[in-house]
Design a protein around this motif. Structure first.
Motif, PDB file in Angstrom:
ATOM      1  N   VAL A   1      32.028  21.995   9.633  1.00  0.00           N
ATOM      2  CA  VAL A   1      32.277  23.442   9.552  1.00  0.00           C
ATOM      3  C   VAL A   1      31.157  24.216  10.261  1.00  0.00           C
ATOM      4  CG1 VAL A   1      32.477  25.393   7.948  1.00  0.00           C
ATOM      5  CG2 VAL A   1      33.666  23.236   7.452  1.00  0.00           C
ATOM      6  N   GLY A   2      29.925  23.762  10.092  1.00  0.00           N
ATOM      7  CA  GLY A   2      28.797  24.418  10.753  1.00  0.00           C
ATOM      8  C   GLY A   2      28.910  24.329  12.267  1.00  0.00           C
ATOM      9  N   SER A   3      29.303  23.154  12.761  1.00  0.00           N
ATOM     10  CA  SER A   3      29.464  22.980  14.207  1.00  0.00           C
ATOM     11  C   SER A   3      30.560  23.887  14.737  1.00  0.00           C
ATOM     12  CB  SER A   3      29.840  21.522  14.520  1.00  0.00           C
ATOM     13  OG  SER A   3      28.872  20.646  14.035  1.00  0.00           O
ATOM     14  N   ALA A   4      31.646  23.970  13.975  1.00  0.00           N
ATOM     15  CA  ALA A   4      32.755  24.838  14.396  1.00  0.00           C
ATOM     16  C   ALA A   4      32.295  26.288  14.477  1.00  0.00           C
ATOM     17  CB  ALA A   4      33.927  24.692  13.422  1.00  0.00           C
ATOM     18  N   SER A   5      31.455  26.681  13.534  1.00  0.00           N
ATOM     19  CA  SER A   5      30.950  28.057  13.548  1.00  0.00           C
ATOM     20  C   SER A   5      30.118  28.335  14.788  1.00  0.00           C
ATOM     21  CB  SER A   5      30.088  28.321  12.306  1.00  0.00           C
ATOM     22  OG  SER A   5      30.881  28.265  11.146  1.00  0.00           O
ATOM     23  N   LEU A   6      29.236  27.391  15.132  1.00  0.00           N
ATOM     24  CA  LEU A   6      28.389  27.578  16.313  1.00  0.00           C
ATOM     25  C   LEU A   6      29.251  27.725  17.567  1.00  0.00           C
ATOM     26  CD1 LEU A   6      25.559  24.955  15.580  1.00  0.00           C
ATOM     27  CD2 LEU A   6      25.404  27.458  15.422  1.00  0.00           C
ATOM     28  N   ILE A   7      30.333  26.942  17.623  1.00  0.00           N
ATOM     29  CA  ILE A   7      31.230  27.004  18.786  1.00  0.00           C
ATOM     30  C   ILE A   7      31.974  28.336  18.807  1.00  0.00           C
ATOM     31  CG2 ILE A   7      33.346  25.985  19.730  1.00  0.00           C
ATOM     32  CD1 ILE A   7      32.212  23.224  18.692  1.00  0.00           C
ATOM     33  N   ARG A   8      32.485  28.721  17.644  1.00  0.00           N
ATOM     34  CA  ARG A   8      33.249  29.986  17.583  1.00  0.00           C
ATOM     35  C   ARG A   8      32.335  31.187  17.849  1.00  0.00           C
ATOM     36  NH1 ARG A   8      35.913  27.672  12.181  1.00  0.00           N
ATOM     37  NH2 ARG A   8      37.683  26.543  13.097  1.00  0.00           N
ATOM     38  N   ASP A   9      31.077  31.104  17.385  1.00  0.00           N
ATOM     39  CA  ASP A   9      30.133  32.194  17.614  1.00  0.00           C
ATOM     40  C   ASP A   9      29.890  32.426  19.104  1.00  0.00           C
ATOM     41  OD1 ASP A   9      29.932  32.497  14.912  1.00  0.00           O
ATOM     42  OD2 ASP A   9      27.926  31.603  14.722  1.00  0.00           O
ATOM     43  N   ALA A  10      30.101  31.366  19.896  1.00  0.00           N
ATOM     44  CA  ALA A  10      29.914  31.501  21.351  1.00  0.00           C
ATOM     45  C   ALA A  10      31.184  31.993  22.026  1.00  0.00           C
ATOM     46  CB  ALA A  10      29.511  30.146  21.937  1.00  0.00           C
ATOM     47  N   GLY A  11      32.183  32.343  21.229  1.00  0.00           N
ATOM     48  CA  GLY A  11      33.411  32.886  21.794  1.00  0.00           C
ATOM     49  C   GLY A  11      34.421  31.839  22.208  1.00  0.00           C
ATOM     50  N   LEU A  12      34.178  30.608  21.779  1.00  0.00           N
ATOM     51  CA  LEU A  12      35.118  29.528  22.129  1.00  0.00           C
ATOM     52  C   LEU A  12      36.053  29.260  20.957  1.00  0.00           C
ATOM     53  CD1 LEU A  12      32.548  27.108  23.803  1.00  0.00           C
ATOM     54  CD2 LEU A  12      34.496  28.198  24.970  1.00  0.00           C
ATOM     55  N   PRO A  13      37.243  28.746  21.240  1.00  0.00           N
ATOM     56  CA  PRO A  13      38.153  28.402  20.148  1.00  0.00           C
ATOM     57  C   PRO A  13      37.738  27.070  19.511  1.00  0.00           C
ATOM     58  CG  PRO A  13      39.143  27.780  22.218  1.00  0.00           C
ATOM     59  CD  PRO A  13      37.804  28.407  22.557  1.00  0.00           C
ATOM     60  N   CYS A  14      38.048  26.908  18.268  1.00  0.00           N
ATOM     61  CA  CYS A  14      37.795  25.615  17.592  1.00  0.00           C
ATOM     62  C   CYS A  14      38.820  25.475  16.477  1.00  0.00           C
ATOM     63  CB  CYS A  14      36.366  25.559  17.045  1.00  0.00           C
ATOM     64  SG  CYS A  14      35.937  23.934  16.398  1.00  0.00           S
ATOM     65  N   PRO A  15      40.088  25.257  16.877  1.00  0.00           N
ATOM     66  CA  PRO A  15      41.159  25.286  15.869  1.00  0.00           C
ATOM     67  C   PRO A  15      41.035  24.208  14.802  1.00  0.00           C
ATOM     68  CG  PRO A  15      42.007  24.623  18.037  1.00  0.00           C
ATOM     69  CD  PRO A  15      40.606  25.111  18.253  1.00  0.00           C
ATOM     70  N   ALA A  16      40.737  22.974  15.159  1.00  0.00           N
ATOM     71  CA  ALA A  16      40.732  21.888  14.170  1.00  0.00           C
ATOM     72  C   ALA A  16      39.319  21.576  13.720  1.00  0.00           C
ATOM     73  CB  ALA A  16      41.383  20.642  14.760  1.00  0.00           C
ATOM     74  N   VAL A  17      39.180  21.395  12.401  1.00  0.00           N
ATOM     75  CA  VAL A  17      37.923  20.930  11.824  1.00  0.00           C
ATOM     76  C   VAL A  17      38.288  19.696  10.998  1.00  0.00           C
ATOM     77  CG1 VAL A  17      35.955  21.492  10.357  1.00  0.00           C
ATOM     78  CG2 VAL A  17      36.993  23.278  11.802  1.00  0.00           C
TER      79      VAL A  17
END
Lengths: 360, 360
Positions: free
Chosen positions: A178-194
């Motif tokens: 979940v933390g990794s997904a947040s870092l990716i989303r914070d950069a404006g990238l999509p991260c649909p699956a966790v």
């Protein structure tokens, strides 16, 4: 087996999480269909061979959850072009660049999950390495290959035995993903699956907030390693090797059986556990374990059955020809030594013969 | 591989002994034909499946060198009725009685070797137990099943490393087999074949007086265990798993490859040797080993390559996609994980693809 499948299905339903069963354990379409929510998936595989075989059997939503090597992209592209929703895994920029180049060249999506290293166990990007996560994510996203999400696997959960420790490991796995997904989303990238999962953490996780799917495989059969961890009981183990007594070395307390390491595999996963099961725990033909009777040594086609060292149990009198069932340390490894399953009814009758495949 | 085959063939010719190669190692008809003195054999097998497959390919003189279980006699009888000179193995009166009863019932010969326990390693009659040897021999002979001879296998030679100890073990194996044959012959029974063998003792035996044939299998490929014993050099190992670099965990000194325990097997046969090779020694694509580079851990489809703990060697820089060859601990176990061989010419080009079978 059906009870094991139902147990995890109910658990995931109660947590409101999709299950993406790992088909590397059975490598059998009949068992896969019993594990999956639908004949089309979702499912996880560990080789492109599995992806190809299961795709040919109608499975469409597949995650190949081992980091891709560029020389395997040809086969992945063939599956994508057949309309199979195959996701790949990457954990470094070089592999991501190779996928990106191929997606551009083909003019197709080749969506990838970024593998996260939640416990220092194997491959994966460290979950706090935002720079690398975003770099890989951007390569995948900007090329049109597609960033499907992140996946973590708490492989070190297999080395635990304390329920609280497995609960903590499940939370560590969740937090990493979940933390990794947040870092990716914070950069404006999509991260649909966790995506997270291992059989121990899937059975012990208390909270899966932010997770979209769980992966697990060995739960379908369970095995002595899982019993040693405390994820199942010996009675839950739904796979065994049928063997026969070949002879005796009575002065040594040995019963020889026609199942050696070729039939059991060389897996000694219980060697480091509180109860070392040798190469397997010996049960009668109906599946009832004899007290402390194990396969303590093997050669290629024979096993040496003894009472567990230090046990006070008595060696049973088993004439030549007596049929036995040997419960394995590690279901994935033992099943891989065989090309078919004999599926038994609750009364022990063979109901079906199911083909199992191997290879890459 | 051809050099390994020639080496043992020349050695046996010099000693004036027939070689009955053990086909359990390659399980491939193409390799079997290179190992055997003629397309019809003689040869040794470890399963009835091997006997059936090789018989269908024209091999006629076969020894199934694992103690027979009565429930396998049906298949043995089918092969005998096809004219295959299949010999079975027994080490106890119960099994001998079962064979005798079947031979009488069918009105055919089902000749058996009596297995001798030359080193306390597994099955077999103790070589000085004349009473039991003669009892078994008489059951086989008097029923018309047939007493084909005696066989010993010095399996504990795999645990040695000192050449003198292997020479001594070879003599122990020879003496056990020849002594057993004498006890049988002294009772007025025939004992035409006196069969011994293991790859280490076959390569170190100095005198084989009284022996009629030698069995060995792993010599065709050799492996790290055999190199650790001193039977071969690393350069003699003629089998490897071709793998690719998948990624890195640089801060841990790890190179990840796409060969895990499914490709290498779980065999850790070098763990107890002077040099522990992990799950395999890593070589470049041309087969030249990197200094002290081993697969130190595995999961199902990935291996973790590191410098051997305690070594001063430097981790080589191997980009993602780099092809590597991993030399196995135990050729029989690693080959069993694969369904084909890619046969390479001396220059490294793939000359042929040879099918390998498994199962029972």
């Amino acid at each position: 087996m059906l009870r094991n499948i139902e147990r995890l299905r109910e658990r995931m339903a109660a947590l409101g999480i999709s299950l993406r069963p790992h088909l590397k354990t059975p490598k059998s379409i009949e068992i896969a269909r019993l594990m999956m929510a639908s004949p089309e998936g979702p499912a996880t595989v560990s080789t492109l061979k599995e992806a190809e075989v299961f795709a040919a059997e109608g499975v469409r939503d597949l995650l190949y959850a081992v980091s891709i090597v560029p020389n395997k992209l040809d086969r992945a592209v063939v599956l994508r072009r057949q309309g199979i929703d195959l996701k790949l895994a990457v954990d470094n920029e070089e592999a991501a660049e190779a996928v990106a180049a191929r997606a551009r060249g083909e003019g197709i999506e080749i969506p990838c999950m970024i593998e996260i290293d939640s416990d220092g166990h194997r491959a994966g990007v460290h979950p706090t390495d935002g720079e690398r996560l975003v770099a890989i994510g951007r390569i995948l996203h900007d090329s049109g290959a597609g960033l499907a999400g992140v996946m973590a696997h708490a492989g070190s959960s297999y080395g635990l035995a304390d329920p609280d420790a497995i609960v903590a490991m499940a939370e560590q796995e969740r937090a990493a993903a979940v933390g990794s997904a947040s870092l990716i989303r914070d950069a404006g990238l999509p991260c649909p699956a966790v995506s997270v999962g291992s059989t121990p953490t899937a059975h012990f996780a208390r909270d899966l907030t932010g997770v979209t799917e769980v992966r697990a495989g060995v739960y379908v059969f369970f095995d002595l390693v899982m019993a040693g961890i405390g994820v199942c009981g010996i009675d839950d183990i739904a796979i065994s090797v049928l063997a026969s007594v070949v002879g005796h070395q009575r002065e040594r307390g040995w019963i020889l059986v026609d199942a050696g390491w070729m039939a059991m595999s060389r897996d000694r996963g219980t060697a480091g556990q509180a109860v070392d099961q040798g190469y397997g725990l010996v049960a009668d033909v109906d599946g009832r374990p004899y007290p402390d009777l194990i396969v303590s040594q093997t050669n290629q086609e024979q096993g040496i059955v003894t009472v567990r060292p230090g046990s006070g149990a008595v060696l049973p009198e088993l004439p030549v020809g007596t049929k036995l069932r040997i419960l394995p340390n590690h279901a994935c490894a033992t099943a891989a030594q065989h090309d078919r399953y004999h599926a038994l009814d609750a009364d022990g009758a063979v109901r079906a013969e199911w083909r199992r495949f191997g290879g890459w």
